[in-house]
Design a protein around this motif. Structure first.
Motif, PDB file in Angstrom:
ATOM      1  N   GLN A 219       0.805  -1.475   0.096  1.00  0.00           N
ATOM      2  CA  GLN A 219       0.028  -0.023   0.036  1.00  0.00           C
ATOM      3  C   GLN A 219       0.749   1.351   0.071  1.00  0.00           C
ATOM      4  O   GLN A 219       0.598   2.078  -0.676  1.00  0.00           O
ATOM      5  CB  GLN A 219      -0.951  -0.018   1.253  1.00  0.00           C
ATOM      6  N   ALA A 220       2.086   1.300   0.725  1.00  0.00           N
ATOM      7  CA  ALA A 220       2.826   2.329   0.709  1.00  0.00           C
ATOM      8  C   ALA A 220       3.351   2.670  -0.813  1.00  0.00           C
ATOM      9  O   ALA A 220       3.332   4.058  -1.148  1.00  0.00           O
ATOM     10  CB  ALA A 220       4.190   2.015   1.546  1.00  0.00           C
ATOM     11  N   LEU A 221       3.662   1.673  -1.498  1.00  0.00           N
ATOM     12  CA  LEU A 221       3.916   1.994  -2.854  1.00  0.00           C
ATOM     13  C   LEU A 221       2.809   2.643  -3.792  1.00  0.00           C
ATOM     14  O   LEU A 221       3.068   3.465  -4.514  1.00  0.00           O
ATOM     15  CB  LEU A 221       4.553   0.769  -3.461  1.00  0.00           C
ATOM     16  N   ASP A 222       1.731   2.197  -3.553  1.00  0.00           N
ATOM     17  CA  ASP A 222       0.382   2.697  -4.230  1.00  0.00           C
ATOM     18  C   ASP A 222       0.181   3.884  -3.722  1.00  0.00           C
ATOM     19  O   ASP A 222      -0.195   4.770  -4.581  1.00  0.00           O
ATOM     20  CB  ASP A 222      -0.659   1.669  -3.786  1.00  0.00           C
ATOM     21  N   ILE A 223       0.092   4.362  -2.712  1.00  0.00           N
ATOM     22  CA  ILE A 223      -0.056   5.578  -2.089  1.00  0.00           C
ATOM     23  C   ILE A 223       1.037   6.701  -2.762  1.00  0.00           C
ATOM     24  O   ILE A 223       0.661   7.687  -3.109  1.00  0.00           O
ATOM     25  CB  ILE A 223       0.111   5.610  -0.548  1.00  0.00           C
ATOM     26  N   VAL A 224       2.302   6.138  -2.650  1.00  0.00           N
ATOM     27  CA  VAL A 224       3.276   7.172  -3.312  1.00  0.00           C
ATOM     28  C   VAL A 224       2.883   7.226  -4.899  1.00  0.00           C
ATOM     29  O   VAL A 224       3.137   8.457  -5.308  1.00  0.00           O
ATOM     30  CB  VAL A 224       4.840   6.609  -3.051  1.00  0.00           C
ATOM     31  N   ALA A 225       2.863   6.258  -5.515  1.00  0.00           N
ATOM     32  CA  ALA A 225       2.626   6.406  -6.917  1.00  0.00           C
ATOM     33  C   ALA A 225       1.334   7.323  -7.342  1.00  0.00           C
ATOM     34  O   ALA A 225       1.494   7.949  -8.179  1.00  0.00           O
ATOM     35  CB  ALA A 225       2.542   4.896  -7.566  1.00  0.00           C
ATOM     36  N   ARG A 226       0.335   7.087  -6.539  1.00  0.00           N
ATOM     37  CA  ARG A 226      -0.737   7.595  -6.971  1.00  0.00           C
ATOM     38  C   ARG A 226      -0.763   9.577  -6.644  1.00  0.00           C
ATOM     39  O   ARG A 226      -1.216   9.953  -7.505  1.00  0.00           O
ATOM     40  CB  ARG A 226      -1.961   7.420  -5.915  1.00  0.00           C
ATOM     41  N   GLU A 227       0.147   9.663  -5.438  1.00  0.00           N
ATOM     42  CA  GLU A 227       0.194  10.923  -5.074  1.00  0.00           C
ATOM     43  C   GLU A 227       1.251  11.793  -6.123  1.00  0.00           C
ATOM     44  O   GLU A 227       1.111  13.004  -6.673  1.00  0.00           O
ATOM     45  CB  GLU A 227       0.785  11.051  -3.841  1.00  0.00           C
ATOM     46  N   PHE A 228       2.188  10.893  -6.513  1.00  0.00           N
ATOM     47  CA  PHE A 228       3.547  11.560  -7.298  1.00  0.00           C
ATOM     48  C   PHE A 228       3.244  11.488  -8.793  1.00  0.00           C
ATOM     49  O   PHE A 228       4.358  12.053  -9.641  1.00  0.00           O
ATOM     50  CB  PHE A 228       4.664  11.300  -6.770  1.00  0.00           C
ATOM     51  N   THR A 229       2.258  10.646  -9.204  1.00  0.00           N
ATOM     52  CA  THR A 229       2.345  10.402 -10.795  1.00  0.00           C
ATOM     53  C   THR A 229       0.991  10.577 -11.415  1.00  0.00           C
ATOM     54  O   THR A 229       0.148  10.503 -10.431  1.00  0.00           O
ATOM     55  CB  THR A 229       2.899   9.001 -11.077  1.00  0.00           C
ATOM     56  N   ARG A 230       1.071  10.952 -12.514  1.00  0.00           N
ATOM     57  CA  ARG A 230      -0.388  10.887 -13.450  1.00  0.00           C
ATOM     58  C   ARG A 230      -0.103  10.068 -14.687  1.00  0.00           C
ATOM     59  O   ARG A 230       1.048   9.470 -15.117  1.00  0.00           O
ATOM     60  CB  ARG A 230      -0.557  12.426 -13.862  1.00  0.00           C
ATOM     61  N   PRO A 231      -1.134   9.624 -15.107  1.00  0.00           N
ATOM     62  CA  PRO A 231      -1.189   8.928 -16.265  1.00  0.00           C
ATOM     63  C   PRO A 231      -0.152   9.414 -17.402  1.00  0.00           C
ATOM     64  O   PRO A 231      -0.384  10.446 -17.606  1.00  0.00           O
ATOM     65  CB  PRO A 231      -2.473   8.691 -16.725  1.00  0.00           C
ATOM     66  N   GLY A 232       0.619   8.458 -17.837  1.00  0.00           N
ATOM     67  CA  GLY A 232       1.570   8.867 -18.858  1.00  0.00           C
ATOM     68  C   GLY A 232       3.049   9.182 -18.261  1.00  0.00           C
ATOM     69  O   GLY A 232       3.941   9.149 -19.159  1.00  0.00           O
ATOM     70  N   ASP A 233       3.087   9.420 -17.070  1.00  0.00           N
ATOM     71  CA  ASP A 233       4.206   9.606 -16.252  1.00  0.00           C
ATOM     72  C   ASP A 233       5.152   8.290 -16.410  1.00  0.00           C
ATOM     73  O   ASP A 233       4.572   7.166 -16.416  1.00  0.00           O
ATOM     74  CB  ASP A 233       4.143  10.177 -14.923  1.00  0.00           C
ATOM     75  N   THR A 234       6.386   8.478 -16.230  1.00  0.00           N
ATOM     76  CA  THR A 234       7.321   7.314 -15.981  1.00  0.00           C
ATOM     77  C   THR A 234       7.906   6.861 -14.866  1.00  0.00           C
ATOM     78  O   THR A 234       8.105   7.762 -13.827  1.00  0.00           O
ATOM     79  CB  THR A 234       8.506   7.682 -17.144  1.00  0.00           C
ATOM     80  N   ILE A 235       7.968   5.833 -14.489  1.00  0.00           N
ATOM     81  CA  ILE A 235       8.320   5.349 -13.000  1.00  0.00           C
ATOM     82  C   ILE A 235       9.631   4.209 -13.328  1.00  0.00           C
ATOM     83  O   ILE A 235       9.411   3.427 -14.007  1.00  0.00           O
ATOM     84  CB  ILE A 235       7.379   4.423 -12.145  1.00  0.00           C
ATOM     85  N   PHE A 236      10.621   4.582 -12.845  1.00  0.00           N
ATOM     86  CA  PHE A 236      11.914   3.743 -13.093  1.00  0.00           C
ATOM     87  C   PHE A 236      11.513   2.571 -12.091  1.00  0.00           C
ATOM     88  O   PHE A 236      11.483   3.130 -10.672  1.00  0.00           O
ATOM     89  CB  PHE A 236      13.198   4.457 -12.808  1.00  0.00           C
ATOM     90  N   VAL A 237      12.204   1.279 -12.192  1.00  0.00           N
ATOM     91  CA  VAL A 237      12.258   0.291 -11.411  1.00  0.00           C
ATOM     92  C   VAL A 237      13.477  -0.623 -11.867  1.00  0.00           C
ATOM     93  O   VAL A 237      14.195  -0.283 -12.718  1.00  0.00           O
ATOM     94  CB  VAL A 237      11.046  -0.808 -11.243  1.00  0.00           C
ATOM     95  N   ASP A 238      14.117  -1.085 -10.828  1.00  0.00           N
ATOM     96  CA  ASP A 238      15.216  -2.013 -11.167  1.00  0.00           C
ATOM     97  C   ASP A 238      14.852  -3.179 -11.958  1.00  0.00           C
ATOM     98  O   ASP A 238      13.530  -3.558 -11.985  1.00  0.00           O
ATOM     99  CB  ASP A 238      15.759  -2.523  -9.917  1.00  0.00           C
ATOM    100  N   ASP A 239      15.686  -3.662 -12.603  1.00  0.00           N
ATOM    101  CA  ASP A 239      15.477  -4.801 -13.561  1.00  0.00           C
ATOM    102  C   ASP A 239      16.493  -5.773 -13.290  1.00  0.00           C
ATOM    103  O   ASP A 239      17.593  -5.726 -13.868  1.00  0.00           O
ATOM    104  CB  ASP A 239      15.313  -4.323 -15.168  1.00  0.00           C
ATOM    105  N   PRO A 240      16.487  -6.833 -12.512  1.00  0.00           N
ATOM    106  CA  PRO A 240      14.950  -7.452 -12.136  1.00  0.00           C
ATOM    107  C   PRO A 240      14.667  -6.790 -10.891  1.00  0.00           C
ATOM    108  O   PRO A 240      15.375  -6.097 -10.176  1.00  0.00           O
ATOM    109  CB  PRO A 240      15.444  -8.785 -11.625  1.00  0.00           C
ATOM    110  N   ALA A 241      13.255  -6.890 -10.405  1.00  0.00           N
ATOM    111  CA  ALA A 241      12.773  -6.234  -9.367  1.00  0.00           C
ATOM    112  C   ALA A 241      11.386  -6.967  -8.792  1.00  0.00           C
ATOM    113  O   ALA A 241      11.141  -7.860  -9.529  1.00  0.00           O
ATOM    114  CB  ALA A 241      12.503  -4.736  -9.622  1.00  0.00           C
ATOM    115  N   TRP A 242      11.097  -6.493  -7.691  1.00  0.00           N
ATOM    116  CA  TRP A 242       9.981  -7.078  -7.082  1.00  0.00           C
ATOM    117  C   TRP A 242       8.515  -6.897  -8.038  1.00  0.00           C
ATOM    118  O   TRP A 242       8.295  -5.828  -8.366  1.00  0.00           O
ATOM    119  CB  TRP A 242       9.304  -6.595  -5.884  1.00  0.00           C
ATOM    120  N   TYR A 243       8.095  -7.920  -8.505  1.00  0.00           N
ATOM    121  CA  TYR A 243       7.184  -8.022  -9.789  1.00  0.00           C
ATOM    122  C   TYR A 243       5.876  -7.375  -9.636  1.00  0.00           C
ATOM    123  O   TYR A 243       5.174  -6.713 -10.364  1.00  0.00           O
ATOM    124  CB  TYR A 243       6.855  -9.520  -9.847  1.00  0.00           C
TER     125      TYR A 243
END
Length: 506
Positions: A219-243
């Motif tokens: 839920q923490a990740l979901d809250i942060v993503a909802r607050e700081f991004t909008r549709p079309g924005d880019t989020i970086f993750v590690d590759d590999p990372a938590w799926y």
């Protein structure tokens, strides 16, 4: 035996298209599970049918064959088959026996939608190959007696259930009014004060007002993503990372871009190049005990990551869920971005699902005062508050001092088995590029397609975590995440040796 017997028996009859044959139910029943044998058989057969390991029209073993093969009474098998008929999984044909019933989305239980178009979408989703939802669905289908060497948590017997039970009883004895109202929007204050002390030990300064509790790191990740991004924005993750992140962020309309992960952190050249190209809003990273490799960020890489984030204006989300599995010494040096940045550009996430209990679902966010207030407001829009019953349990365990010794015992136990388990993996012809020095995972190159291996494993009651799920591109991979404590049983090693050998020789 009675209909509620719990005898351990090899449920070894797997029906194929042409009839009953020996198969993959062996070892899936337990006398210690607390679940009746009938319930175990019904659940296991139903799961096999849902996963299309038992095909429509396949003939089930006769009642006598099933009972004899698994050392159970005929009445147990009759009751199990009758219940499967009532649930729509089997049909009885007079004089011929029991057969797997043709399943449509509308008779697939609670997944039905009520409309033909939606049913078609459900059917298409069910027919998909391995994906993130597949792994999660099967992870939660697992029961205590089933084996999940691909899981992300410690075996239950490694955790301190007694401490949690005692804490729950203590909280339950408090005045009822404390448990009947909403919790505080930011979370149970004594827990946040305790977390302030915990973060100070990591050299992260955060007042209780900078900490927001959540329903786990998910839920923490979901809250942060909802607050700081909008549709079309880019989020970086590690590759590999938590799926789980990939599907969650994509559902918000974000573009998910993977940054190649090396043994000491991200590929800095790629990070800089992709940051200039995509202008991301967030970069989610495990600095310590990265999932799935159990490697950690070097100090040099940490400074470079912060420099690139400042240059390109994105925030860093540091997921430190495996914090308490790290010894914090020369064995596995730990550099946390939040300790270098002091929560200016870094949002720090933590929780206790890996070392205390996944079922408590207690996590937290630490951020700058401004961002913490924004994230608390976002949390209230989604859930009002979190339940503070679990938060009170975590606080009691942390504040009474026993948790530190518990974490020490887990780390010592992991240290005892890690090297010998990695050696055994390598003896089977698999490769671990960066043998872990702490944590519970190894990132293993099996040399075969782990999607295929995972499908074969599921038919044998084993849940693996194929490498394809840990990359945003979801391409087939020879890699696999192995949970070192969960891979210790001889039957798991026998499966890996047999199936990997067969696939290589094919």
């Amino acid at each position: 035996m009675s209909n509620t017997e719990h005898a351990l028996s090899p449920l070894s009859a797997l029906a194929g298209p042409g009839g009953g044959r020996p198969g993959a139910f062996a070892g899936l029943l337990s006398r210690e599970s607390g679940e009746s044998l009938i319930d175990q058989i019904v659940r296991t057969v139903a799961a096999r049918i849902d996963d299309k390991l038992l095909r429509s029209g396949a003939r089930m073993p006769s009642i006598r064959q099933f009972a004899a093969a698994n050392a159970v009474s005929c009445s147990t098998v009759v009751a199990s088959y009758d219940r499967l008929v009532a649930k729509g999984f089997l049909e009885s044909r007079r004089g011929a026996g029991f057969f797997v019933r043709e399943r449509s989305p509308l008779n697939a239980g609670e997944r039905s939608s009520g409309t033909d178009c939606e049913a078609a979408r459900v059917e298409a989703a069910e027919a998909r190959p391995l994906d993130v939802v597949w792994l999660i669905r099967n992870m939660f289908r697992q029961t205590p007696q089933q084996k999940a060497p691909g899981s992300g948590v410690l075996p239950a017997e490694w955790l301190d259930g007694a401490a949690i039970g005692n804490a729950l009883r203590s909280i339950g004895s408090q005045h009822a009014s404390l448990l009947l109202n909403y919790g505080a929007p930011q979370g149970f204050l004594p827990l946040r004060q305790q977390l302030q002390r915990k973060l100070a030990e990591l050299e992260i300064a955060a007042a209780p007002s900078q900490i927001v509790t959540t329903v786990g790191v998910t839920q923490a990740l979901d809250i942060v993503a909802r607050e700081f991004t909008r549709p079309g924005d880019t989020i970086f993750v590690d590759d590999p990372a938590w799926y789980l992140m990939f599907g969650s962020f994509a559902a918000l309309g974000a573009k998910v871009v993977g940054i190649p992960r090396l043994p000491n952190g991200p590929d800095i050249a790629q990070l800089a190049q992709l940051a200039a190209e995509h202008k991301p809003r967030l970069y989610v990273i495990n600095s310590v005990l990265h999932n799935p490799t159990s490697t950690s960020l070097s100090a040099a890489k940490a400074f470079q990551v912060l420099r690139i984030a400042e240059e390109h204006g994105f925030a860093i989300v540091e997921d430190d869920i495996y914090c308490d599995l790290n010894p914090g010494s020369a064995v596995q040096p730990a550099t946390r971005l939040a300790s270098l940045d002091q929560l200016k550009r870094v949002i720090y996430l933590g929780g206790f699902s890996k070392t205390m209990a996944a079922n408590l679902r207690v996590g937290f966010i630490a951020a700058s005062p401004e961002w913490a207030q924004r994230l608390c407001d976002r949390k209230m829009l989604g859930t009002l508050t979190t339940s503070d019953i679990g938060e009170r349990v975590v606080y009691k365990i942390l504040s009474e001092g026993a948790y530190r010794k518990h974490a020490d015992r887990i780390r010592t136990r992991l240290d005892t088995l890690r090297d010998k388990t990695v050696r055994r993996i390598e003896q089977l012809g698999m490769r671990v590029d960066a043998p872990p020095r702490a944590g519970l995972f190894a990132w293993v190159d099996t040399g075969v397609d782990t999607n295929v291996l995972t499908e074969r494993a599921l038919a044998c009651g084993l849940l693996l975590a194929p490498g394809s799920l840990f990359s945003p591109n979801q391409l087939p991979s020879t890699r696999m995440r192995m949970n070192l404590p969960a891979i210790q049983e001889p039957s798991i090693w026998q499966f890996l040796e047999r199936e990997i050998g067969a696939m290589r020789g094919a």
